[in-house]
Scaffold this active site. Structure first.
Site, PDB file in Angstrom:
ATOM      1  N   GLY A  40       0.800  -1.227   0.000  1.00  0.00           N
ATOM      2  CA  GLY A  40       0.000   0.000   0.000  1.00  0.00           C
ATOM      3  C   GLY A  40       0.831   1.275   0.000  1.00  0.00           C
ATOM      4  N   THR A  41       0.196   2.352   0.444  1.00  0.00           N
ATOM      5  CA  THR A  41       0.841   3.669   0.480  1.00  0.00           C
ATOM      6  C   THR A  41       2.100   3.613   1.329  1.00  0.00           C
ATOM      7  N   LYS A  51      11.224   7.765   4.689  1.00  0.00           N
ATOM      8  CA  LYS A  51      12.262   7.626   5.721  1.00  0.00           C
ATOM      9  C   LYS A  51      13.606   7.271   5.091  1.00  0.00           C
ATOM     10  N   GLY A 115     -10.672  -4.916  -6.506  1.00  0.00           N
ATOM     11  CA  GLY A 115     -11.788  -5.592  -5.856  1.00  0.00           C
ATOM     12  C   GLY A 115     -12.992  -4.684  -5.796  1.00  0.00           C
ATOM     13  N   ILE A 185       3.821  15.755   6.004  1.00  0.00           N
ATOM     14  CA  ILE A 185       4.467  15.499   4.714  1.00  0.00           C
ATOM     15  C   ILE A 185       5.291  16.705   4.284  1.00  0.00           C
ATOM     16  N   GLU A 188       8.475  16.828   6.415  1.00  0.00           N
ATOM     17  CA  GLU A 188       9.409  15.705   6.189  1.00  0.00           C
ATOM     18  C   GLU A 188      10.057  15.814   4.804  1.00  0.00           C
ATOM     19  N   GLU A 204       1.465  28.089   4.614  1.00  0.00           N
ATOM     20  CA  GLU A 204       0.567  27.364   5.532  1.00  0.00           C
ATOM     21  C   GLU A 204      -0.643  28.235   5.854  1.00  0.00           C
ATOM     22  N   HIS A 445      22.412   6.021  31.705  1.00  0.00           N
ATOM     23  CA  HIS A 445      23.217   7.216  31.434  1.00  0.00           C
ATOM     24  C   HIS A 445      24.412   6.827  30.585  1.00  0.00           C
TER      25      HIS A 445
HETATM   26  P1  FAD Z   1      -2.960   2.173   2.256  1.00  0.00           P
HETATM   27  O1  FAD Z   1      -1.581   1.982   2.761  1.00  0.00           O
HETATM   28  O2  FAD Z   1      -3.267   3.427   1.530  1.00  0.00           O
HETATM   29  O3  FAD Z   1      -3.275   0.919   1.342  1.00  0.00           O
HETATM   30  C1  FAD Z   1      -4.458   0.790   0.629  1.00  0.00           C
HETATM   31  C2  FAD Z   1      -4.232  -0.175  -0.511  1.00  0.00           C
HETATM   32  O4  FAD Z   1      -5.481  -0.511  -1.080  1.00  0.00           O
HETATM   33  C3  FAD Z   1      -3.400   0.394  -1.653  1.00  0.00           C
HETATM   34  O5  FAD Z   1      -2.325  -0.467  -1.952  1.00  0.00           O
HETATM   35  C4  FAD Z   1      -4.372   0.480  -2.822  1.00  0.00           C
HETATM   36  O6  FAD Z   1      -3.758   0.253  -4.084  1.00  0.00           O
HETATM   37  C5  FAD Z   1      -5.341  -0.632  -2.485  1.00  0.00           C
HETATM   38  N1  FAD Z   1      -6.666  -0.486  -3.084  1.00  0.00           N
HETATM   39  C6  FAD Z   1      -7.475   0.601  -3.066  1.00  0.00           C
HETATM   40  N2  FAD Z   1      -8.657   0.329  -3.662  1.00  0.00           N
HETATM   41  C7  FAD Z   1      -8.583  -0.961  -4.081  1.00  0.00           C
HETATM   42  C8  FAD Z   1      -9.482  -1.833  -4.754  1.00  0.00           C
HETATM   43  N3  FAD Z   1     -10.700  -1.449  -5.090  1.00  0.00           N
HETATM   44  N4  FAD Z   1      -9.061  -3.094  -5.032  1.00  0.00           N
HETATM   45  C9  FAD Z   1      -7.833  -3.512  -4.683  1.00  0.00           C
HETATM   46  N5  FAD Z   1      -6.950  -2.731  -4.030  1.00  0.00           N
HETATM   47  C10 FAD Z   1      -7.320  -1.485  -3.727  1.00  0.00           C
HETATM   48  N6  FAD Z   1       2.217   6.807   8.520  1.00  0.00           N
HETATM   49  C11 FAD Z   1       2.947   6.485   9.603  1.00  0.00           C
HETATM   50  O7  FAD Z   1       2.404   5.903  10.556  1.00  0.00           O
HETATM   51  N7  FAD Z   1       4.278   6.769   9.679  1.00  0.00           N
HETATM   52  C12 FAD Z   1       4.928   7.415   8.683  1.00  0.00           C
HETATM   53  O8  FAD Z   1       6.122   7.655   8.772  1.00  0.00           O
HETATM   54  C13 FAD Z   1       4.190   7.777   7.528  1.00  0.00           C
HETATM   55  N8  FAD Z   1       4.786   8.400   6.509  1.00  0.00           N
HETATM   56  C14 FAD Z   1       4.058   8.716   5.387  1.00  0.00           C
HETATM   57  C15 FAD Z   1       4.704   9.384   4.352  1.00  0.00           C
HETATM   58  C16 FAD Z   1       4.002   9.728   3.207  1.00  0.00           C
HETATM   59  C17 FAD Z   1       4.715  10.449   2.091  1.00  0.00           C
HETATM   60  C18 FAD Z   1       2.633   9.365   3.099  1.00  0.00           C
HETATM   61  C19 FAD Z   1       1.875   9.685   1.848  1.00  0.00           C
HETATM   62  C20 FAD Z   1       1.988   8.703   4.120  1.00  0.00           C
HETATM   63  C21 FAD Z   1       2.693   8.385   5.286  1.00  0.00           C
HETATM   64  N9  FAD Z   1       2.086   7.746   6.364  1.00  0.00           N
HETATM   65  C22 FAD Z   1       2.815   7.451   7.485  1.00  0.00           C
HETATM   66  C23 FAD Z   1       0.661   7.386   6.342  1.00  0.00           C
HETATM   67  C24 FAD Z   1       0.505   5.891   6.020  1.00  0.00           C
HETATM   68  O9  FAD Z   1       1.125   5.604   4.795  1.00  0.00           O
HETATM   69  C25 FAD Z   1      -0.967   5.515   5.956  1.00  0.00           C
HETATM   70  O10 FAD Z   1      -1.600   5.919   7.163  1.00  0.00           O
HETATM   71  C26 FAD Z   1      -1.139   4.016   5.789  1.00  0.00           C
HETATM   72  O11 FAD Z   1      -0.519   3.559   4.619  1.00  0.00           O
HETATM   73  C27 FAD Z   1      -2.626   3.636   5.747  1.00  0.00           C
HETATM   74  O12 FAD Z   1      -2.735   2.264   5.588  1.00  0.00           O
HETATM   75  P2  FAD Z   1      -4.032   1.585   4.918  1.00  0.00           P
HETATM   76  O13 FAD Z   1      -3.769   0.119   5.000  1.00  0.00           O
HETATM   77  O14 FAD Z   1      -5.249   2.115   5.534  1.00  0.00           O
HETATM   78  O15 FAD Z   1      -4.050   2.066   3.408  1.00  0.00           O
HETATM   79  P1  NAD Z   2      -1.372  17.109   7.541  1.00  0.00           P
HETATM   80  O1  NAD Z   2      -2.760  17.085   7.969  1.00  0.00           O
HETATM   81  O2  NAD Z   2      -0.308  16.603   8.453  1.00  0.00           O
HETATM   82  O3  NAD Z   2      -0.937  18.610   7.200  1.00  0.00           O
HETATM   83  C1  NAD Z   2      -1.620  19.394   6.298  1.00  0.00           C
HETATM   84  C2  NAD Z   2      -1.237  20.844   6.549  1.00  0.00           C
HETATM   85  O4  NAD Z   2      -1.770  21.605   5.496  1.00  0.00           O
HETATM   86  C3  NAD Z   2      -1.812  21.397   7.856  1.00  0.00           C
HETATM   87  O5  NAD Z   2      -0.810  22.091   8.542  1.00  0.00           O
HETATM   88  C4  NAD Z   2      -2.938  22.318   7.375  1.00  0.00           C
HETATM   89  O6  NAD Z   2      -3.171  23.397   8.238  1.00  0.00           O
HETATM   90  C5  NAD Z   2      -2.373  22.766   6.031  1.00  0.00           C
HETATM   91  N1  NAD Z   2      -3.396  23.183   5.069  1.00  0.00           N
HETATM   92  C6  NAD Z   2      -4.618  22.650   4.844  1.00  0.00           C
HETATM   93  N2  NAD Z   2      -5.249  23.304   3.846  1.00  0.00           N
HETATM   94  C7  NAD Z   2      -4.396  24.268   3.417  1.00  0.00           C
HETATM   95  C8  NAD Z   2      -4.466  25.267   2.431  1.00  0.00           C
HETATM   96  N3  NAD Z   2      -5.545  25.402   1.665  1.00  0.00           N
HETATM   97  N4  NAD Z   2      -3.411  26.097   2.268  1.00  0.00           N
HETATM   98  C9  NAD Z   2      -2.309  25.969   3.042  1.00  0.00           C
HETATM   99  N5  NAD Z   2      -2.189  25.034   4.014  1.00  0.00           N
HETATM  100  C10 NAD Z   2      -3.212  24.196   4.193  1.00  0.00           C
HETATM  101  O7  NAD Z   2      -1.337  16.353   6.127  1.00  0.00           O
HETATM  102  P2  NAD Z   2      -0.128  15.848   5.239  1.00  0.00           P
HETATM  103  O8  NAD Z   2       1.151  16.448   5.696  1.00  0.00           O
HETATM  104  O9  NAD Z   2      -0.563  16.024   3.833  1.00  0.00           O
HETATM  105  O10 NAD Z   2      -0.121  14.303   5.569  1.00  0.00           O
HETATM  106  C11 NAD Z   2      -1.269  13.481   5.269  1.00  0.00           C
HETATM  107  C12 NAD Z   2      -1.419  12.366   6.231  1.00  0.00           C
HETATM  108  O11 NAD Z   2      -0.361  11.429   6.099  1.00  0.00           O
HETATM  109  C13 NAD Z   2      -1.427  12.855   7.643  1.00  0.00           C
HETATM  110  O12 NAD Z   2      -2.687  12.581   8.182  1.00  0.00           O
HETATM  111  C14 NAD Z   2      -0.383  12.082   8.364  1.00  0.00           C
HETATM  112  O13 NAD Z   2      -0.916  11.466   9.497  1.00  0.00           O
HETATM  113  C15 NAD Z   2       0.106  11.036   7.375  1.00  0.00           C
HETATM  114  N6  NAD Z   2       1.586  11.068   7.404  1.00  0.00           N
HETATM  115  C16 NAD Z   2       2.197  10.662   8.536  1.00  0.00           C
HETATM  116  C17 NAD Z   2       3.567  10.736   8.634  1.00  0.00           C
HETATM  117  C18 NAD Z   2       4.222  10.301   9.900  1.00  0.00           C
HETATM  118  O14 NAD Z   2       3.587   9.631  10.698  1.00  0.00           O
HETATM  119  N7  NAD Z   2       5.480  10.634  10.122  1.00  0.00           N
HETATM  120  C19 NAD Z   2       4.316  11.220   7.580  1.00  0.00           C
HETATM  121  C20 NAD Z   2       3.649  11.640   6.443  1.00  0.00           C
HETATM  122  C21 NAD Z   2       2.274  11.551   6.370  1.00  0.00           C
END
Ligand code: FAD
Ligand code: NAD
Length: 467
Positions: A40-41, A51, A115, A185, A188, A204, A445
């Protein structure tokens, strides 16, 4: 006759973990993933690749800014982003292959197909070549995750106006990058490019970065990132972003409603993510999505159709991989007749800047708003011997406890390896520890963990020892 006890749609951390647990509990399990890699994502375009690039760029930054002080002299230094991306891709493919291995090991049947619900016990799978097949199942778990969100005027074109997915695959270091959104995002991926020499400017909407986290931490992170070269434009409303061919132009209104124009090479749109349910066939079974696009579930993560469950980013709550995983295990155990539990109040959040930011529990603002009497302890990282030894002196640990009972209600930190340090607080809070409990535990420590003990000492009668 059912083909499966449970079919999981989506193989992110929610879906694949749920599949493993279902199989462990003896259920005949299938997982459907529309892409040809699992994970997934999180594994493909999220947690893991981001990372990997954060680590590579951090090594470069340290080599450039800190090695000499450590007595390491380099005669030449160059960032090779192409190689960094290649290494990142290797890490991703190894990690995704690991999931394939786990599916095999647990005898989970994998369908690389889209699916779609036909009725509550029938799933249509359409494979990558368009071939269709019907599968019968007793239960369904929807784990289809999320996609990048955007607002009118900032539609990503994936060329110069990009999302995190494209940012993770850039092979040239841009001179200037605009980031819309000072959230996880934005900060990072902004850090990755800033460390490699890009001028990063964040636009922001809110009056501070990471606006949902504790204000003290947000302030400290702002200070740290500004020192590293970030520029922040807070309280700015983005009106329009345009791809000019060679770059981007962004027009925003500042807090006085004055129009400001920014120019850069690229614009990263990072304003949150939205649940993904396209093509899932929810309408065929009468499952509705709410205003935020989320599938509605009850406390058992059950949708309005009793044998269909939903987990992870596609439902309410933090969009985090570990939250999705917990929910995957929860549903599997529920289906097996167990009585699982998730403590949603104690899901830690991390931002992988350097120093890292990590938090669990309530912020000071939330507690004050709820009228809870609190006491706050704080300890600066620079007062630790470990920090001076490693030259990592930025940050602080903040512990908030109930003024009357001393129970720890929130722990917020910006510190080296805060992502790992926060677990002490999560365990303590799970057992409803008091600040005094943490203060009396012997910490090794020299470690960064001493800052947690000292902040707890500070919260209990201001008796920190090293400030
Ligand atoms: P997803 O990981 O989004 O997986 C959903 C899967 O379903 C996908 O593979 C998709 O292709 C598949 N799918 C969708 N529809 C269908 C369908 N109809 N049939 C078959 N397959 C389908 N979270 C953290 O905790 N720590 C982090 O450091 C972190 N870093 C992130 C960095 C970035 C750049 C981004 C974008 C996200 C990050 N996240 C992080 C958030 C994290 O990736 C998501 O919260 C997490 O992946 C959600 O898991 P999920 O299983 O719900 O869905
Ligand atoms: P986020 O919700 O963390 O941040 C979005 C930011 O955009 C907020 O500060 C918000 O105030 C700002 N914003 C919203 N609308 C705006 C606008 N119109 N103009 C300017 N600023 C605006 O969302 P994200 O950084 O896109 O990350 C998405 C999700 O992915 C998050 O929910 C996060 O939990 C997950 N994620 C997690 C990690 C991690 O756990 N380290 C890393 C990356 C992503």
């Amino acid at each position: 006759m059912n083909d499966f006890d449970v079919i999981i749609i989506g193989s992110g951390p929610g879906g694949y973990v749920s599949a493993i647990r279902c199989a462990q509990l003896g259920m005949k399990t299938a997982i459907i993933e529309k892409y040809n890699t699992l994970g997934g994502t999180c594994l493909n375009v999220g947690c893991i690749p981001s990372k990997a690039l954060l680590d590579s760029s951090e090594h470069f930054y340290n080599a450039k800014h800190n090695f000499e002080e450590h007595g390491i002299k380099l005669s030449s230094l160059k960032a090779d982003l192409k190689q960094m991306v290649e290494r990142k891709n290797k890490v991703v493919s190894q990690t995704c292959d690991g999931i394939k291995y786990l599916m095999n090991k647990n005898k989970v049947e994998v369908f690389h197909a889209t699916g779609s619900l036909v009725d509550s016990t029938t799933i249509k799978v359409t494979d990558l070549e368009g071939k269709e097949k019907m599968l019968k199942t007793k239960n369904v778990i929807l784990a289809t995750g999320s996609k990048p969100n955007f607002f009118p005027g900032m539609e990503p074109d994936k060329d110069r106006i990009i999302t995190s997915t494209e940012a993770l695959n850039m092979t040239e270091v841009p001179k200037k990058l605009l980031v819309i959104g000072g959230g996880v995002i934005g900060l990072e991926l902004g850090s990755v490019f800033n460390r490699l020499g890009t001028k990063v400017e964040v636009v922001e909407f809110a009056d501070r970065i990471i606006p949902t986290m504790d204000k003290t931490i947000s302030k400290e992170l702002t200070k740290v990132l500004k020192k590293e070269g970030f520029k922040f434009h807070l309280q700015h409303k983005v009106q329009k972003v345009t791809n000019t061919g060679k770059g981007v132009q962004l027009i925003a209104l500042d807090k006085k409603n004055k129009e400001i124009t920014f120019n850069a090479d690229y614009c990263l749109v990072a304003v949150g993510r939205k649940p993904y349910t396209d093509g899932l066939g929810l309408e065929n079974v009468g499952i509705k999505i709410n205003k935020r696009g989320q599938i509605e579930v009850n406390e058992n993560l059950q949708t309005s159709v009793p044998n269909i469950y939903a987990i992870g980013d596609v439902i309410r709550g933090a969009m985090l991989a570990h939250k999705a995983e917990e929910e995957g295990v929860f549903v599997a155990e529920l289906l097996a007749g167990q009585k699982p539990h998730i403590n949603y109040d104690l899901i830690p959040g991390v931002v992988y800047t350097w120093p890292e930011v990590a938090a669990v529990g309530k912020t000071e603002e939330e507690l004050k708003e709820a009228g809870i009497e609190i006491k706050v302890g704080q300890f600066p990282i620079k007062a630790l011997g470990r920090a001076r030894a490693s030259m990592d002196v930025l940050g602080l640990v903040k512990i908030i406890a109930d003024k009357n009972t001393d129970e720890v209600l929130g722990v917020h930190m910006i510190a080296p390896r805060a992502a790992d340090l926060i677990m002490e607080a999560v365990v303590a809070m799970e057992y409803r520890a008091s600040a005094e409990d943490i203060a009396r535990i012997c910490h090794p420590h020299p470690t960064y963990s001493e800052a947690v003990k000292e902040a707890a000492l500070d919260a209990t009668e201001k008796r920190a020892l090293h400030i």
